[in-house]
Design an enzyme around this catalytic site. Structure first.
Site, PDB file in Angstrom:
ATOM      1  N   LYS A 114      55.543  46.662  43.661  1.00  0.00           N
ATOM      2  CA  LYS A 114      56.494  45.957  43.473  1.00  0.00           C
ATOM      3  C   LYS A 114      58.152  46.276  44.154  1.00  0.00           C
ATOM      4  CE  LYS A 114      54.538  42.874  39.993  1.00  0.00           C
ATOM      5  NZ  LYS A 114      54.775  41.777  39.423  1.00  0.00           N
TER       6      LYS A 114
ATOM      7  N   LYS B 165      47.029  35.336  47.315  1.00  0.00           N
ATOM      8  CA  LYS B 165      46.848  34.757  45.787  1.00  0.00           C
ATOM      9  C   LYS B 165      47.960  33.908  45.396  1.00  0.00           C
ATOM     10  CE  LYS B 165      48.520  37.433  42.231  1.00  0.00           C
ATOM     11  NZ  LYS B 165      49.053  36.527  41.330  1.00  0.00           N
TER      12      LYS B 165
ATOM     13  N   LYS C 262      53.136  33.091  40.762  1.00  0.00           N
ATOM     14  CA  LYS C 262      54.417  32.584  40.041  1.00  0.00           C
ATOM     15  C   LYS C 262      55.593  32.836  41.113  1.00  0.00           C
ATOM     16  CE  LYS C 262      53.573  34.345  35.588  1.00  0.00           C
ATOM     17  NZ  LYS C 262      53.897  35.657  35.511  1.00  0.00           N
TER      18      LYS C 262
HETATM   19  P1  ATP Z   1      54.076  37.457  39.689  1.00  0.00           P
HETATM   20  O1  ATP Z   1      54.250  36.777  41.178  1.00  0.00           O
HETATM   21  O2  ATP Z   1      55.301  37.230  38.868  1.00  0.00           O
HETATM   22  O3  ATP Z   1      53.658  38.576  39.815  1.00  0.00           O
HETATM   23  P2  ATP Z   1      51.601  36.019  39.064  1.00  0.00           P
HETATM   24  O4  ATP Z   1      51.531  34.696  39.306  1.00  0.00           O
HETATM   25  O5  ATP Z   1      51.255  37.150  39.742  1.00  0.00           O
HETATM   26  O6  ATP Z   1      53.248  36.399  38.722  1.00  0.00           O
HETATM   27  P3  ATP Z   1      51.254  37.646  36.657  1.00  0.00           P
HETATM   28  O7  ATP Z   1      52.250  37.668  35.782  1.00  0.00           O
HETATM   29  O8  ATP Z   1      51.297  38.834  37.526  1.00  0.00           O
HETATM   30  O9  ATP Z   1      51.180  36.277  37.602  1.00  0.00           O
HETATM   31  O10 ATP Z   1      49.834  37.707  36.030  1.00  0.00           O
HETATM   32  C1  ATP Z   1      49.728  37.181  34.767  1.00  0.00           C
HETATM   33  C2  ATP Z   1      48.126  36.991  34.753  1.00  0.00           C
HETATM   34  O11 ATP Z   1      47.625  36.024  35.456  1.00  0.00           O
HETATM   35  C3  ATP Z   1      47.154  38.318  35.039  1.00  0.00           C
HETATM   36  O12 ATP Z   1      46.316  38.507  33.943  1.00  0.00           O
HETATM   37  C4  ATP Z   1      46.715  38.101  36.606  1.00  0.00           C
HETATM   38  O13 ATP Z   1      45.355  38.863  36.433  1.00  0.00           O
HETATM   39  C5  ATP Z   1      46.474  36.440  36.212  1.00  0.00           C
HETATM   40  N1  ATP Z   1      46.853  35.938  37.670  1.00  0.00           N
HETATM   41  C6  ATP Z   1      47.742  35.978  38.465  1.00  0.00           C
HETATM   42  N2  ATP Z   1      47.607  35.195  39.532  1.00  0.00           N
HETATM   43  C7  ATP Z   1      46.514  34.770  39.559  1.00  0.00           C
HETATM   44  C8  ATP Z   1      45.788  34.156  40.268  1.00  0.00           C
HETATM   45  N3  ATP Z   1      46.138  33.476  41.654  1.00  0.00           N
HETATM   46  N4  ATP Z   1      44.392  33.657  39.952  1.00  0.00           N
HETATM   47  C9  ATP Z   1      43.825  34.170  38.998  1.00  0.00           C
HETATM   48  N5  ATP Z   1      44.572  34.852  38.242  1.00  0.00           N
HETATM   49  C10 ATP Z   1      45.520  35.428  38.313  1.00  0.00           C
HETATM   50 MG    MG Z   2      51.441  39.322  39.481  1.00  0.00          MG
END
Ligand code: ATP
Ligand code: MG
Length: 349
Positions: free
Chosen positions: A119, A214, A217
């Protein structure tokens, strides 16, 4: 709280997307349904963790409540006495314990955390707080250890990206237990966590525009991300413009056809059918457009249904549950904090 504790949370730094829904939200809701009779389930929104990377602070408070409503709309029961809902910052003991744990944490060990390295890669080391690597990002695992150790939590379902933090929480609990006699229950090892929850199969929904990444968010563009709050018609559009390939035949093959494979994966999840059934229906066909249309319709219907359930979440009920759970949780957390304060000499034994 007299049962073993399962602790879980989901950061509220943006609206959640369909990957979060199938990869995190639904597994948590299912786990709560299956385990709540035998365990205490601490389900919290880690709002203090939300701004270890830059966010829009105007949105945070509402986003936190929104995040909890998403759980309810996804089926989390609000009336189970063993499911405890709370917001991290409403329990000040999290921050206080973090400071104490900080002083027993090695700088070198935290520097080696892979999530920190990942990060902080995109941030710089300047004094500009909007771009710089914050001390908060560095400190993230210590706050997470406090989240866990305050409640003597045994089981913490996390993805592979967080297992190092579980090891860190175990480490610091063991170190403090041996220095100050037993104050913490050491969380179960990662192996035992996997035995208990079943090893996360690593579901990773891919970005629709760039299926090598992937869905995230915090993605720079939202074109490839279906948010739970998207207008269902716009979400259908995003599916219709998803990146595919020039192979010309549908295969479930993430190495060679990541875009198409992602669409097949999403269709199975939305239909709640085994992947094999979906593949049996589609693999070998050549009309990508048909697959997209079918998925777009399924996505549109799913979002319409979900958003209707979300709109009917009883906010009054949620707020009164939060108020009473936060009272209970504060009592539990403060009792543990006092034990630690006595151990380190801040309070009289
Ligand atoms: P950020 O971009 O802020 O890291 P993110 O979309 O990666 O956001 P996280 O807050 O890091 O989301 O993760 C929240 C949960 O969602 C975790 O349990 C992670 O494993 C799951 N997750 C995140 N992205 C995915 C995805 N693309 N597919 C399935 N599970 C996901
Ligand atoms: Mg994430």
């Amino acid at each position: 709280m007299d049962k073993k504790v399962i602790l879980t949370g989901l950061r509220a730094n943006n609206d959640l997307h369909i990957g979060n829904y199938f990869g995190a939200l639904m597994p948590i809701v299912d786990m709560a349904h299956n385990r709540a009779d035998d365990y205490d389930i601490n389900l919290f929104v880690p709002d203090l963790h939300s701004f270890t990377t830059p966010i829009d602070h105007k949105q945070l408070y509402a986003q936190t409540l929104h995040n909890l409503k998403l759980f309810v709309a996804a089926g989390l029961p609000l009336d189970h006495p063993n499911i405890h809902l709370y917001r991290q910052s409403f329990v000040p003991a999290h921050s206080e314990l973090t400071w104490i744990l900080d002083c027993f944490s090695g700088f070198g060990q935290l520097q080696r955390m892979t999530q920190f390295k990942d990060k902080s890669k995109d941030l710089d080391n300047s004094d500009n707080p909007e771009a710089a690597i914050s001390v908060g990002l560095f400190n993230y695992p210590v706050l997470m250890a406090a989240d866990i150790l305050l409640y003597d939590a045994s089981y913490i379902p996390v993805g592979d990206d967080q297992t190092q933090h579980i090891e860190f929480a175990r480490d610091i609990a063991q170190r403090m237990n041996s220095k100050f006699s037993e104050i913490f229950i050491v969380p179960k090892s990662v192996t035992e966590q996997h035995e208990f929850f079943g090893h996360d199969q690593g579901l990773r929904i891919k970005d629709l525009v760039d299926p090598l990444k992937k869905m995230s968010k915090s993605a720079a563009s939202s074109k490839g991300v279906v948010f739970l709050g998207d207008d269902p018609k716009d979400a259908a559009e995003k599916i219709m413009s998803a990146t595919t390939d020039s192979v010309g035949t549908i295969n479930f093959d993430s190495a060679n056809q990541p875009g198409i494979t992602n669409l097949l994966t999403l269709l199975a999840l939305l239909r709640q059918e085994p992947q094999e059934n979906i593949n049996a229906e589609w693999v070998g066909k050549s009309r990508y457009g048909d697959l997209k249309k079918t998925l777009a319709t399924a996505m549109e219907q799913f979002l319409e249904g979900f958003q209707t359930r979300l709109a009917s979440v009883n906010e009054g009920l949620l707020l009164s549950k939060l108020e009473s759970d936060e009272k209970l949780i504060n009592a539990v957390a403060n009792a543990k904090l006092l034990t630690v304060q006595k151990a380190v000499g801040l309070r009289q034994k």
